[in-house]
Write a protein that holds these residues in place. Structure first.
Motif, PDB file in Angstrom:
ATOM      1  N   ASP A 130       1.804  65.735  95.210  1.00  5.25           N
ATOM      2  CA  ASP A 130       1.569  65.685  93.775  1.00  5.25           C
ATOM      3  C   ASP A 130       1.985  64.354  93.157  1.00  5.25           C
ATOM      4  O   ASP A 130       1.609  64.060  92.014  1.00  5.25           O
ATOM      5  CB  ASP A 130       2.311  66.824  93.060  1.00  5.25           C
ATOM      6  N   ARG A 131       2.734  63.547  93.900  1.00  3.67           N
ATOM      7  CA  ARG A 131       3.125  62.239  93.393  1.00  3.67           C
ATOM      8  C   ARG A 131       1.989  61.209  93.526  1.00  3.67           C
ATOM      9  O   ARG A 131       2.095  60.112  92.999  1.00  3.67           O
ATOM     10  CB  ARG A 131       4.363  61.728  94.123  1.00  3.67           C
ATOM     11  N   CYS A 132       0.934  61.597  94.205  1.00  2.51           N
ATOM     12  CA  CYS A 132      -0.265  60.771  94.311  1.00  2.51           C
ATOM     13  C   CYS A 132      -1.331  61.472  93.486  1.00  2.51           C
ATOM     14  O   CYS A 132      -1.914  62.466  93.933  1.00  2.51           O
ATOM     15  CB  CYS A 132      -0.689  60.629  95.768  1.00  2.51           C
ATOM     16  N   MET A 133      -1.587  60.964  92.285  1.00  7.47           N
ATOM     17  CA  MET A 133      -2.373  61.742  91.336  1.00  7.47           C
ATOM     18  C   MET A 133      -3.135  60.862  90.349  1.00  7.47           C
ATOM     19  O   MET A 133      -2.866  59.681  90.209  1.00  7.47           O
ATOM     20  CB  MET A 133      -1.444  62.687  90.558  1.00  7.47           C
ATOM     21  N   ILE A 134      -4.100  61.516  89.700  1.00  7.64           N
ATOM     22  CA  ILE A 134      -4.827  60.925  88.582  1.00  7.64           C
ATOM     23  C   ILE A 134      -4.666  61.868  87.399  1.00  7.64           C
ATOM     24  O   ILE A 134      -4.564  63.090  87.583  1.00  7.64           O
ATOM     25  CB  ILE A 134      -6.315  60.706  88.924  1.00  7.64           C
ATOM     26  N   GLU A 135      -4.611  61.320  86.203  1.00  5.57           N
ATOM     27  CA  GLU A 135      -4.517  62.143  84.994  1.00  5.57           C
ATOM     28  C   GLU A 135      -5.668  61.759  84.073  1.00  5.57           C
ATOM     29  O   GLU A 135      -5.809  60.587  83.701  1.00  5.57           O
ATOM     30  CB  GLU A 135      -3.175  61.931  84.299  1.00  5.57           C
ATOM     31  N   VAL A 136      -6.512  62.732  83.743  1.00  3.67           N
ATOM     32  CA  VAL A 136      -7.670  62.512  82.876  1.00  3.67           C
ATOM     33  C   VAL A 136      -7.462  63.288  81.587  1.00  3.67           C
ATOM     34  O   VAL A 136      -7.320  64.519  81.615  1.00  3.67           O
ATOM     35  CB  VAL A 136      -8.975  62.957  83.568  1.00  3.67           C
ATOM     36  N   ASP A 137      -7.412  62.575  80.475  1.00  6.54           N
ATOM     37  CA  ASP A 137      -7.182  63.164  79.154  1.00  6.54           C
ATOM     38  C   ASP A 137      -5.968  64.101  79.156  1.00  6.54           C
ATOM     39  O   ASP A 137      -5.987  65.192  78.579  1.00  6.54           O
ATOM     40  CB  ASP A 137      -8.426  63.905  78.657  1.00  6.54           C
ATOM     41  N   GLY A 138      -4.916  63.681  79.840  1.00 11.14           N
ATOM     42  CA  GLY A 138      -3.664  64.428  79.834  1.00 11.14           C
ATOM     43  C   GLY A 138      -3.557  65.510  80.888  1.00 11.14           C
ATOM     44  O   GLY A 138      -2.501  66.134  81.015  1.00 11.14           O
ATOM     45  N   THR A 139      -4.604  65.757  81.673  1.00 10.95           N
ATOM     46  CA  THR A 139      -4.574  66.807  82.697  1.00 10.95           C
ATOM     47  C   THR A 139      -4.507  66.171  84.082  1.00 10.95           C
ATOM     48  O   THR A 139      -5.430  65.440  84.473  1.00 10.95           O
ATOM     49  CB  THR A 139      -5.821  67.706  82.609  1.00 10.95           C
ATOM     50  N   PRO A 140      -3.450  66.437  84.850  1.00 12.08           N
ATOM     51  CA  PRO A 140      -3.290  65.784  86.155  1.00 12.08           C
ATOM     52  C   PRO A 140      -4.099  66.471  87.256  1.00 12.08           C
ATOM     53  O   PRO A 140      -4.386  67.664  87.202  1.00 12.08           O
ATOM     54  CB  PRO A 140      -1.792  65.910  86.425  1.00 12.08           C
TER      55      PRO A 140
ATOM     56  N   VAL B 103      -5.982  62.148  74.455  1.00 12.73           N
ATOM     57  CA  VAL B 103      -5.252  60.914  74.737  1.00 12.73           C
ATOM     58  C   VAL B 103      -6.102  59.739  74.278  1.00 12.73           C
ATOM     59  O   VAL B 103      -7.320  59.721  74.495  1.00 12.73           O
ATOM     60  CB  VAL B 103      -4.948  60.795  76.242  1.00 12.73           C
ATOM     61  N   ARG B 104      -5.479  58.763  73.656  1.00 15.67           N
ATOM     62  CA  ARG B 104      -6.242  57.607  73.177  1.00 15.67           C
ATOM     63  C   ARG B 104      -5.360  56.358  73.107  1.00 15.67           C
ATOM     64  O   ARG B 104      -4.122  56.446  73.123  1.00 15.67           O
ATOM     65  CB  ARG B 104      -6.853  57.897  71.808  1.00 15.67           C
ATOM     66  N   HIS B 105      -6.017  55.213  73.071  1.00 17.51           N
ATOM     67  CA  HIS B 105      -5.312  53.955  72.830  1.00 17.51           C
ATOM     68  C   HIS B 105      -4.811  53.916  71.389  1.00 17.51           C
ATOM     69  O   HIS B 105      -5.287  54.669  70.525  1.00 17.51           O
ATOM     70  CB  HIS B 105      -6.267  52.764  73.005  1.00 17.51           C
ATOM     71  N   LYS B 106      -3.895  53.003  71.118  1.00 16.42           N
ATOM     72  CA  LYS B 106      -3.597  52.680  69.727  1.00 16.42           C
ATOM     73  C   LYS B 106      -4.857  52.079  69.110  1.00 16.42           C
ATOM     74  O   LYS B 106      -5.658  51.435  69.796  1.00 16.42           O
ATOM     75  CB  LYS B 106      -2.428  51.698  69.643  1.00 16.42           C
ATOM     76  N   LEU B 107      -5.035  52.300  67.808  1.00 18.52           N
ATOM     77  CA  LEU B 107      -6.283  51.939  67.147  1.00 18.52           C
ATOM     78  C   LEU B 107      -6.620  50.456  67.328  1.00 18.52           C
ATOM     79  O   LEU B 107      -7.767  50.096  67.624  1.00 18.52           O
ATOM     80  CB  LEU B 107      -6.212  52.285  65.659  1.00 18.52           C
ATOM     81  N   LEU B 108      -5.641  49.582  67.180  1.00 19.62           N
ATOM     82  CA  LEU B 108      -5.888  48.150  67.300  1.00 19.62           C
ATOM     83  C   LEU B 108      -6.277  47.779  68.726  1.00 19.62           C
ATOM     84  O   LEU B 108      -7.150  46.935  68.952  1.00 19.62           O
ATOM     85  CB  LEU B 108      -4.649  47.358  66.865  1.00 19.62           C
ATOM     86  N   ARG B 109      -5.641  48.417  69.693  1.00 16.63           N
ATOM     87  CA  ARG B 109      -5.987  48.178  71.110  1.00 16.63           C
ATOM     88  C   ARG B 109      -7.414  48.628  71.388  1.00 16.63           C
ATOM     89  O   ARG B 109      -8.184  47.943  72.065  1.00 16.63           O
ATOM     90  CB  ARG B 109      -4.996  48.929  71.998  1.00 16.63           C
ATOM     91  N   GLN B 110      -7.798  49.776  70.835  1.00 17.13           N
ATOM     92  CA  GLN B 110      -9.146  50.294  71.055  1.00 17.13           C
ATOM     93  C   GLN B 110     -10.199  49.407  70.407  1.00 17.13           C
ATOM     94  O   GLN B 110     -11.312  49.268  70.925  1.00 17.13           O
ATOM     95  CB  GLN B 110      -9.253  51.718  70.493  1.00 17.13           C
ATOM     96  N   LEU B 111      -9.845  48.774  69.297  1.00 19.97           N
ATOM     97  CA  LEU B 111     -10.806  47.956  68.567  1.00 19.97           C
ATOM     98  C   LEU B 111     -11.391  46.855  69.444  1.00 19.97           C
ATOM     99  O   LEU B 111     -12.570  46.512  69.335  1.00 19.97           O
ATOM    100  CB  LEU B 111     -10.132  47.347  67.332  1.00 19.97           C
ATOM    101  N   PHE B 112     -10.576  46.308  70.350  1.00 16.19           N
ATOM    102  CA  PHE B 112     -11.032  45.210  71.204  1.00 16.19           C
ATOM    103  C   PHE B 112     -11.319  45.645  72.632  1.00 16.19           C
ATOM    104  O   PHE B 112     -11.576  44.819  73.491  1.00 16.19           O
ATOM    105  CB  PHE B 112      -9.985  44.083  71.199  1.00 16.19           C
ATOM    106  N   ASP B 113     -11.272  46.944  72.878  1.00 14.04           N
ATOM    107  CA  ASP B 113     -11.557  47.444  74.217  1.00 14.04           C
ATOM    108  C   ASP B 113     -13.064  47.398  74.475  1.00 14.04           C
ATOM    109  O   ASP B 113     -13.881  47.597  73.572  1.00 14.04           O
ATOM    110  CB  ASP B 113     -11.049  48.883  74.354  1.00 14.04           C
TER     111      ASP B 113
END
Length: 307
Positions: free
Chosen positions: A179-189, A26-36
């Motif tokens: 399960d409705r209270c969750m975190i997702e890291v790199d696409g894995t909940p 999972v990643r930001h769009k390239l332009l969004r990442q450029l200024f992150d």
């Protein structure tokens, strides 16, 4: 010669940024990442990951850090203090826009109470939750800790944290066990369960939400990443003590406030004007933004160009 060195450093910087951008599923769009912010810290993070002694995966088993076991063993006592803080309305957003690390989270309902932040324990924590503070202080690998609340309806948008020198530990002390209270890291909940802990690498893209009717409070810790050699370990600790610690934010008067958080108010108010400009005319905002980017790039190319 100087220009060649500068060009090499710039290419190295962008190479590290590209590696961090492409890392994971999972990643930001390239332009969004450029200024992150994570792009600007990418060279340090690539170094930390290169010499990491533990797996460079989105989640790690809690057994990777056996020193954290006393926290889970005493989770009911920790829960008692967390609920006491919540009832006293001490788990809250920063009152003075002086939390550089987490200010953007407050608008979506997230709240916190610091125990420590890359330094000594906050005096307010030692007073209001002494048992948890003592437990945290007894584990040298914990560099930062707080109670973090995610009430019903709250959500943290997709983001990555800027510093790979630590790993994130959550111990759920109050959770809807839903399960409705969750975190997702790199696409894995992952869904929090009371009394259970989870460790993840916060430099992977992650987001969280609580769509349940119950509240969630975790003991949130930054745990020092073990390194393969002494120099890398020293550099990691130096950065934590002298750079990351500067983002320290107080719970109440008398708690430490780092330099970055002190000056964050200026950035906060400048951001308000930027957002007003964007709301007034999005096209003008984009033209101004990209015009400034191109101007900086043109100046850099002109400086490098043989004369």
């Amino acid at each position: 010669m100087a220009k060649i060195i500068v060009l090499a450093l710039v290419l190295l910087f962008f190479g590290c940024g590209l590696y961090m951008h492409l890392r994971g599923k999972v990643r930001h769009k390239l332009l969004r990442q450029l200024f992150d912010h994570s792009t600007f810290t990418a060279p340090f993070n690539v170094f930390m990951l290169m010499f990491s002694k533990v797996p460079r995966t989105p989640y790690l088993p809690t057994s990777t850090f056996p020193d954290l076991a006393p926290l889970q063993a005493n989770w009911r006592e920790i829960r008692e203090e967390a609920i006491g803080l919540q009832k006293a309305m001490q788990i809250k957003a920063a009152a003075n826009n002086d939390d550089a690390g987490f200010n953007s989270f407050f608008k979506t309902g997230w709240k916190r109470f610091y125990l420590k932040w890359y330094g000594q324990a906050h005096p307010s924590a030692m007073e209001l939750c002494p048992k948890t503070s003592a437990l945290v202080q007894s584990i040298p690998g914990i560099k930062a800790a707080m109670f973090a609340e995610l009430p019903p309806g709250a959500k943290l948008n997709l983001h990555r944290d800027p510093y790979a020198g630590s790993l994130r530990y959550h111990l759920a002390v109050l959770a809807p066990n839903d399960d409705r209270c969750m975190i997702e890291v790199d696409g894995t909940p992952y869904s929090w369960r009371e009394g259970e802990g989870v460790i993840f690498d916060e430099t992977f893209m992650h987001w969280a939400e609580n769509r349940s009717e119950g509240n969630r409070i975790v003991l949130f810790c930054d745990v020092e990443r073990p390194m393969t050699n002494g120099f890398a370990q020293w550099l990691n600790r130096w950065l934590g003590t002298h750079v990351v610690a500067a983002a320290s934010s107080p719970n109440n008067e008398g708690d430490p406030r780092g330099f970055i958080s002190r000056i964050f108010k200026v950035s906060f108010y400048m951001g308000q004007y930027r957002r007003r400009f964007k709301a007034w005319n999005k096209t003008a905002y984009k033209l101004t933004k990209f015009g400034l980017m191109l101007a900086v790039l043109a100046l850099f190319i002109w400086w490098l160009w043989p004369k």
